[in-house]
Write an enzyme that holds these catalytic residues in place. Structure first.
Site, mmCIF file in Angstrom:
data_model
loop_
_atom_site.group_PDB
_atom_site.id
_atom_site.type_symbol
_atom_site.label_atom_id
_atom_site.label_comp_id
_atom_site.label_asym_id
_atom_site.label_seq_id
_atom_site.Cartn_x
_atom_site.Cartn_y
_atom_site.Cartn_z
ATOM 1 N N GLU A 110 0.706 -1.260 -0.086
ATOM 2 C CA GLU A 110 0.042 0.103 -0.124
ATOM 3 C C GLU A 110 0.757 1.156 -0.182
ATOM 4 O O GLU A 110 0.422 2.190 -0.774
ATOM 5 C CB GLU A 110 -1.016 0.051 1.269
ATOM 6 C CG GLU A 110 -2.017 -1.238 0.986
ATOM 7 C CD GLU A 110 -2.926 -1.192 2.154
ATOM 8 O OE1 GLU A 110 -2.186 -1.745 3.423
ATOM 9 O OE2 GLU A 110 -4.116 -1.212 2.169
ATOM 10 N N GLU A 130 -3.887 -9.705 3.428
ATOM 11 C CA GLU A 130 -4.611 -9.409 4.540
ATOM 12 C C GLU A 130 -5.688 -10.348 5.066
ATOM 13 O O GLU A 130 -6.127 -10.793 6.108
ATOM 14 C CB GLU A 130 -5.277 -7.821 4.531
ATOM 15 C CG GLU A 130 -4.313 -6.889 4.852
ATOM 16 C CD GLU A 130 -3.667 -6.351 3.446
ATOM 17 O OE1 GLU A 130 -3.617 -7.189 2.680
ATOM 18 O OE2 GLU A 130 -3.003 -5.036 3.478
#
Ligand code: 3H9
Length: 688
Positions: A110, A130
């Site tokens: 990210e 995730e």
């Protein structure tokens, strides 16, 4: 202590390095200092471009998972907020290049996606895994990834948690270049090359290309590969926001969904599972500086299913393996299976023929002990008989070099008795692989009473080398995994006598999340094998103890399971199971003959009885020190027995249900709660 962040000027390029070993996680302090370093680079007029890299040859493996666990334990689930950092990167007037070696995962990717450019070495690993932790990416990943690679691919990667290498990332448009030369020099050169580019490219301003089929397909995928899991579906909601809202509104939605995911029991369980899997290698009481013996050459005795699978696991890790059996026919059969398994992988595109050839070349079949004197470890995977094993250990004692580890793959036998056949019991240990050994991740490492620290450390190192989950357990009947399976299997059989059917029990268990129902597992392993183990352990049954009635009958009928096409179920030529009315009628008749009044059984009762009986045995195991931590039992169960990781493993699940409730229900069922369970429940504590 190392600086978390360092900044060096290389002419017109500022190089910012993140140093938070082992994986540069975004622990407290890292995002803040990274932001300060960016500010400093912005303020320096000599700086024309900025490169961010990670120290120790890896970028950022994401948010600090230990922090997640700490916050959950403190009742305040949450992770770092790095939105200011992301804005500082993307809004930088000077081009920011993230250069990736090792892992750019979760929050790491990210951060990279907020940069204007990404370059990576070929072996770099990129992904948003995730979902493996039960959470939704929370640092704008669900908003930038579809803008960079399209909705369909983004959804697939987020749902599956799949990690991709740089070449695929390049094809998808996730990165802008592959570094093949010297890492830092090439990254700096790349940055110099883009230093004058204006406007800087920002992922956030790109549109998400419409793709109406993408999200429905991803929801189907989630159903298939993330059964019962909430985080992937929430992540898809965030992707939907990316497709329908502005970047800012999409980020807001993502923040809400990510925060929500972190409060779920599934996130708590999966984060526990991640840490439990890594904790297994830290053996309590084993000095940290214990040096394992070298592990280059191995030898295996027995070319059957287990021996062949172990040989593949070793060869896959680059080890040279001799494999011995008593007849040419057995060797040929074993090697043909190995070859077939590798060929299947090649056919499925998992690796090229050249890799298969290299691996096959590492496996040397033979009928004698020639070369065994060079082996660093000998693993015996012969027939499960104490007499056979003692004979073999006496033989290898004569040929093995003094510092060779002597391992047995027994699943039930006493390691100490096997070790007694050698002149060096301190070199003997159990390595209990699970079938198929080249696929299954679990290895129970069974310490004998004489096993030396170095031998234990070597067996643990072997598991690591094979990329398996090696859990140290004590030497007791069934060790940990199978010992807990026995009462589970027994209880399931009682349930069918009392009114359930095998199919109902299995469905309740798979709905709960088990990879397979217990009767399907029995059919796969073989009822004949189960029956033999029951015979060997008949002496352990206490007088008057209830015993299941059906196994004996099916065994006598030759219904051994998949191998005979009939067991608890009927199997077609594709091994597809269907319930067998003959078995159901036999169950009813057997119950009637035994005076058992059948009644409707709820799924809830099935789950409670099957899972709580397993937990109760786990409590005995902990109390006896056969497992050193509750989390080790959990790791055994989710890595080797198909227990859903999103429930954390049986002991974590017990904590989540509440030990008092588990203990009370155990008493309701007329069983004796294990003293440890009763005590912890009384004290309001958890298994640890
Ligand atoms: C996330 O990023 C949320 C975001 O969306 C929002 C953020 C703002 N944290 O596996 P290994 C430790 S969620 C803390 O044995 P390998 C690990 O515990 C995160 N520690 O090595 C172990 O410690 P120890 C998304 C971490 O080479 C050591 O590193 N990211 C973390 O086989 C070595 O690990 C992920 O899910 C971490 N994030 O594999 C990635 N990661 O030595 C999770 C690792 O004390 N990590 N450690 O036992 C991995 O997949 C693998 O660990 C990795 C290395 C591929 C990095």
């Amino acid at each position: 202590m190392t600086e978390l962040i360092t900044l060096f000027n290389h002419g017109p390029v500022a190089l910012i390095t993140i140093d938070n070993p082992p994986v540069n996680a975004l622990s407290p302090g890292v995002p803040e200092r990274l932001e300060s370093a960016l500010e400093a680079a912005q303020a320096d007029p000599a700086t024309k471009a900025i490169v961010i890299i990670g120290g120790s040859h890896t970028f950022i493996a994401g948010a600090d998972i230990n922090e997640f666990a700490k916050n959950i334990a403190a009742g305040k689930p949450g992770g770092p907020s790095i939105h200011n950092l992301l804005a500082a990167i993307e809004d930088s007037a000077k081009p920011v290049v993230v250069a990736i070696e090792g892992a750019a995962l979760g929050g790491g990717l990210e951060v990279a996606m907020a940069a204007h450019y990404r370059v990576a070495v070929t072996s770099a690993n990129l992904g948003l895994p995730e979902a493996n932790l039960g959470i939704v990416p929370g640092a704008e990943g669900t908003q930038r990834l579809p803008r960079l690679i399209g909705l369909a691919k983004a959804a697939e990667l987020i749902v599956s948690g799949r990690i991709i290498k740089a070449p695929e990332a390049m094809t998808l448009g996730l990165i802008d270049g592959i570094i093949v030369g010297e890492f830092i020099a090439d990254a700096l050169t790349f940055a110099e090359g883009v230093a004058q580019t204006r406007p800087v490219p920002k992922a956030s301003v790109r549109p998400v290309e419409p793709d109406p089929a993408a999200l429905p397909a991803a929801r189907e995928l989630a159903k298939k590969i993330r059964r019962n899991q909430t985080a992937p579906l929430l992540a898809l909601d965030a992707l939907e926001a990316a497709a329908t809202l502005s970047f800012e509104e999409g980020c807001k939605k993502e923040r809400e969904l990510s925060a929500k995911s972190l409060t779920t029991p599934q996130a708590a369980a999966l984060i526990h599972a991640f840490l439990a899997e890594r904790a297994v290698s830290k053996v309590p009481g084993l000095p940290k500086d214990t040096q394992p013996y070298p592990l280059n050459k191995a030898a295996i005795i027995g070319a059957g299913i287990m021996g062949g699978g172990i040989a593949m696991a070793l060869a896959n890790a680059g080890m040279d393996v001799r494999i011995k059996d008593t007849s040419q026919e057995a060797l040929d059969r074993g090697l043909a299976t190995v070859c077939k398994n590798y060929q299947n992988s090649v056919n499925k595109g998992r690796f090229p023929q050249s890799v298969m050839d290299e691996r096959m070349a590492l496996i040397h079949p033979q009928l004698d002990y020639a070369g065994f004197e060079e082996a660093d470890i000998i693993i015996e995977a012969a027939f499960e008989s104490m007499a056979v094993k003692k004979q073999l250990f006496a033989e290898i004692d004569k040929v093995a070099k003094p510092d060779c580890v002597l391992a047995t793959n027994t699943s039930t036998l006493d390691i100490d008795e096997i070790a007694s056949a050698t002149s060096r019991p301190e070199m003997v240990i159990g390595t209990h692989f699970f079938s198929p050994a080249h696929v299954m991740r679990l290895v129970e490492i069974v310490r004998g009473k004489a096993s030396s620290d170095r031998v234990i450390a070597t067996a643990m190192a072997l598991a690591k080398k094979l990329r398996k989950v090696g859990v140290l357990v004590g030497n007791a009947m069934g060790f940990v995994g199978n010992r807990m399976m026995f009462p589970y299997m027994r209880e399931a059989q009682f349930l069918i006598e009392e009114g359930a059917t095998p199919a109902q029990v299995d469905r309740a268990l798979t709905d709960f999340g088990m990879a397979m129902g217990i009767f399907a597992v029995d059919d796969m392993g073989g009822l004949d094998l189960n029956w033999r183990v029951q015979q060997q352990n008949a002496h352990l049954i206490k007088p008057g103890e209830r015993r299941p009635l059906m196994l004996q009958k099916l065994y006598e009928m030759g219904r051994y399971g998949q191998k005979t096409g009939r067991g608890w179920y009927l199997y077609d030529e594709n091994r597809k199971a269907t319930p067998d009315p003959e078995v159901e009628a036999l169950i009813e008749q057997t119950a009637k003959d035994a005076g058992i009044k059948r009644r409707p059984i709820t799924d809830e009762e099935i789950i409670e009885r099957c899972i709580y009986v397993m937990i109760n045995e786990g409590a005995h195991i902990l109390e006896e020190g056969i497992a050193s931590r509750a989390s080790d039992i959990d790791a055994i169960y989710f890595s080797g027995y198909g227990f859903p990781a999103y429930r954390g493993g049986p002991m974590w699940y017990a904590n989540a249900v509440g030990l008092q409730k588990v203990s009370d229900r155990i008493e309701d069922f007329g069983w004796q709660p294990a003293p440890l369970l009763k005590r912890l429940a009384g004290e309001g504590k958890n298994f640890e």
